[in-house]
Design an enzyme around this catalytic site. Sequence first.
Site, short mmCIF file in Angstrom:
data_model
loop_
_atom_site.label_atom_id
_atom_site.label_comp_id
_atom_site.label_asym_id
_atom_site.label_seq_id
_atom_site.Cartn_x
_atom_site.Cartn_y
_atom_site.Cartn_z
N LYS A 134 -2.77 0.75 -5.41
CA LYS A 134 -3.49 1.19 -4.21
C LYS A 134 -2.57 1.93 -3.24
O LYS A 134 -2.89 3.04 -2.78
CB LYS A 134 -4.10 -0.03 -3.52
CG LYS A 134 -4.64 0.23 -2.13
CD LYS A 134 -5.13 -1.03 -1.49
CE LYS A 134 -4.03 -2.04 -1.25
NZ LYS A 134 -3.01 -1.54 -0.28
N THR A 135 -1.44 1.32 -2.91
CA THR A 135 -0.52 1.93 -1.96
C THR A 135 0.02 3.25 -2.50
O THR A 135 0.24 4.20 -1.75
CB THR A 135 0.64 0.97 -1.66
OG1 THR A 135 0.10 -0.28 -1.19
CG2 THR A 135 1.56 1.53 -0.59
N ASP A 164 -6.02 2.18 5.09
CA ASP A 164 -5.61 1.22 4.07
C ASP A 164 -6.32 -0.12 4.30
O ASP A 164 -6.69 -0.45 5.42
CB ASP A 164 -4.09 1.03 4.14
CG ASP A 164 -3.53 0.27 2.96
OD1 ASP A 164 -4.23 0.14 1.94
OD2 ASP A 164 -2.38 -0.21 3.06
N GLU A 165 -6.52 -0.88 3.23
CA GLU A 165 -7.11 -2.23 3.30
C GLU A 165 -8.41 -2.22 4.12
O GLU A 165 -8.62 -3.04 5.01
CB GLU A 165 -6.11 -3.23 3.93
CG GLU A 165 -4.78 -3.32 3.21
CD GLU A 165 -4.85 -4.09 1.91
OE1 GLU A 165 -5.97 -4.40 1.45
OE2 GLU A 165 -3.78 -4.38 1.33
N GLN A 218 -10.91 -8.55 -2.59
CA GLN A 218 -9.80 -9.17 -1.88
C GLN A 218 -10.05 -9.26 -0.37
O GLN A 218 -9.11 -9.32 0.42
CB GLN A 218 -8.50 -8.41 -2.16
CG GLN A 218 -8.10 -8.42 -3.63
CD GLN A 218 -6.75 -7.79 -3.87
OE1 GLN A 218 -5.72 -8.29 -3.44
NE2 GLN A 218 -6.75 -6.65 -4.56
N ARG A 226 -1.98 -12.84 -8.10
CA ARG A 226 -0.60 -12.70 -7.61
C ARG A 226 0.39 -12.85 -8.77
O ARG A 226 1.56 -12.47 -8.65
CB ARG A 226 -0.25 -13.76 -6.57
CG ARG A 226 -1.04 -13.75 -5.27
CD ARG A 226 -1.13 -12.39 -4.64
NE ARG A 226 -2.34 -11.71 -5.07
CZ ARG A 226 -2.54 -10.40 -4.97
NH1 ARG A 226 -1.58 -9.64 -4.48
NH2 ARG A 226 -3.67 -9.86 -5.37
#
Length: 766
Positions: free
Chosen positions: A33-34, A225-226, A256, A615
């Site tokens: 994503k980043t 973002d997010e 998430q 994770r």
Amino acid sequence: MADFLTDLNEAQRNAVLCTDGPVMVIAGAGSGKTRVLTYKVAHLLSKNIDPFNILALTFTNKAAREMKERITGLVGTIEARNVWMGTFHSIFARILRIEGHRLGYPSNFTIYDTDDSKSLIKSIIKELELDDKVYPAGIVLSRISAAKTSLLSPRAYIEDFEIVQRDKSAGKPRLGEIYTKYDQRLYRASAMDFDDLLFKTNILLSNFPEVLYKYQQQFHYILVDEYQDTNYSQYIIVKKLAANNENICVVGDDAQSIYAFRGANIKNILNLKNDYPDIKIFKLEQNYRSTQNIVNAANSIIVNNKDQIFKEIWTQNDNGEKIQLIKANSDNEEGHLVACSIFEQKMQHQLQNANFAILYRTNAQSRAMEEALRKMNINYKIFGGLSFYKRREIKDLLAYFRLSINHKDEEALWRIINTPNRKIGKTTQEKIVVVADQNSISPWDVVSNIKSFSFGAAGDKVADFATMIRSFAAMQKTRDAFVVAQHIAKSSGLLKDLSEDTTPEGIARVENIEELLNGIKEFSEREEEEGAEEKLKTLEEYMKDIALLTDAEDPDKREDGDYVSLMTIHAAKGLEFPHVYVVGVEENLFPSSQSLSSRSDLEEERRLFYVAVTRAMKRITISFAETRYKWGNLNFCEPSRFLEEINPSFIEFPRRKSQAVQKDFIFDTKPVSKPALKNTLPPNFVKKNLVPFNKAAEKPSAGEFQPTENVIDLLQVGMKVQHERFGTGKVINVEGKAAEKKAMVFFEGVGQKQLLLKFAKLRILE
């Protein structure tokens, strides 16, 4: 096309190249994503877009800083520094310093942090002559924060009939008045709190069309973002700024979205298509982080949510190990088994502590894990909070214990003499010190004989405090540690004071006290070492037992970098670890009992479990306990419903060979030929398939075992030994003298055991 775009896979590249019009990038866990957000900004710069025309909003300063560095590396120009990139709060604070004069604020206005805000609220409550027990500053600030996030001004708050009635029902009818004065005092001080940075920006953009037009014209491209973590206030700002060009790109993952308690609204991402009907949607579904088993297990969990943007995450990574399960009899044993598992993995695969993370639903769960890790000399570090025994409320209650045991303990005395507030103020405390010094006696001697000195009305409160402490001390002689500890927590007023704070932080503090008392209850009922005499377990004995835990080096300040990471699942979002342990996966704990009243709350808990599982890179272990103490009462626990949702083909159901666990288990299940995303487990699958393990089958027959004579004199650290019950082990510590000599032995498959050597019956192997 810029050369650096060849670093991207096809889905990532397509998302980066689409620069015009509204775009939504749904990025699954571990899908880069980043990377997409970073490359998208770099691509815009490579097309000679003015960096001052690009607005990129993140949720952390770290994310913004790392993105800027990576963008500079990609495009090789210092122009990247001119992109308006930062957190929501930092970007809009920057705009307010430019435009805030329109609202009556100077450019150098002060930003109040939480402590500043609480201090101001306390002053207002005092000025209004209100009871600070009815209006705790933390609760008041939380209500004001919620109002600002919902874009409710003080006036709108007071005029909202439902809000006013709710405050009256809660016994806090003057919250609106406090909010009004708080807002006025902030303005008078040319200050804003953190919520104001968004709240005032919304006012600025609503009341001054020329300002809105200015920034609509400046920001040709907006990236967020997010996006699943945005609240209502953030959503409105972004929507207004993007209304002109509609060159908006949001990146996030609805699976998430786990911050509803902070005001995040998952509907912002689920319903984005309603705001932009022609929006282009790109899905990043390839996971680069985890093994196939972990990815598939996570898919089988999240598919059970109804409110979601469907995607199926996949990976080209190896199959990897199946999910490991640990079933423990109690939470203390759970901590012990997790610590043993980490130790075994380290030894077998030559791993470092840094390869491991332990994730839990609530901070209070760290106690059992910390104690187990410390007993096995495994370094760890708490993230997103303090080590259990360093938390304020824990240190407060322990100080009551200490002073009850040792009246001369000055540090404990000054910590609790006015905690909770019993109106023994600083002036009275200073006078006690002076009187003690003048008479060459201890402060406690003054406190316990306060009537012999001239303290006026304050002396009565001090005398009451001394009487209370003496009563605690007297009680310890005849009652066990738990009974005394629970009595102190209640009678001191500490528990009542903490319970009045209903904010998430306040609830967590009460949970921590509960967990401490649970630990004391287990201590009180702990069986003696093999052969030792049974006796009353006093509070004094408990304090000796945990002395090494409370006095040990603070694990939060270790600098060697090699530690097991402990944190809540909320704090773990965005992180990854080779080996992850998710603990306490039981009904009413995970999912939380507070989330079972609505589908939306339960689905957020499921998303939280999904985050926990994703994770892990190589191996994930999930543990649960059959019993836990709750306020001193032993409760039986059921495995979480989320365990039933994991496709059983992705789980390894091992036979544990621990001789120490009274109820070892195996899982009896048939392999599933075709992995399915839907829940393939019948109701109560995990619970039903726990089969008692026959310990007698592994016990050596009579005559096989011969202990070594004079083991007390011969035993040394490093020796391999055999125990009739626990099997083969290694001596890791020896302490004490003669008949009181003890050994700490690590037994394979069992873990660490402390043995009194005169009763232990060990055979030395080498």
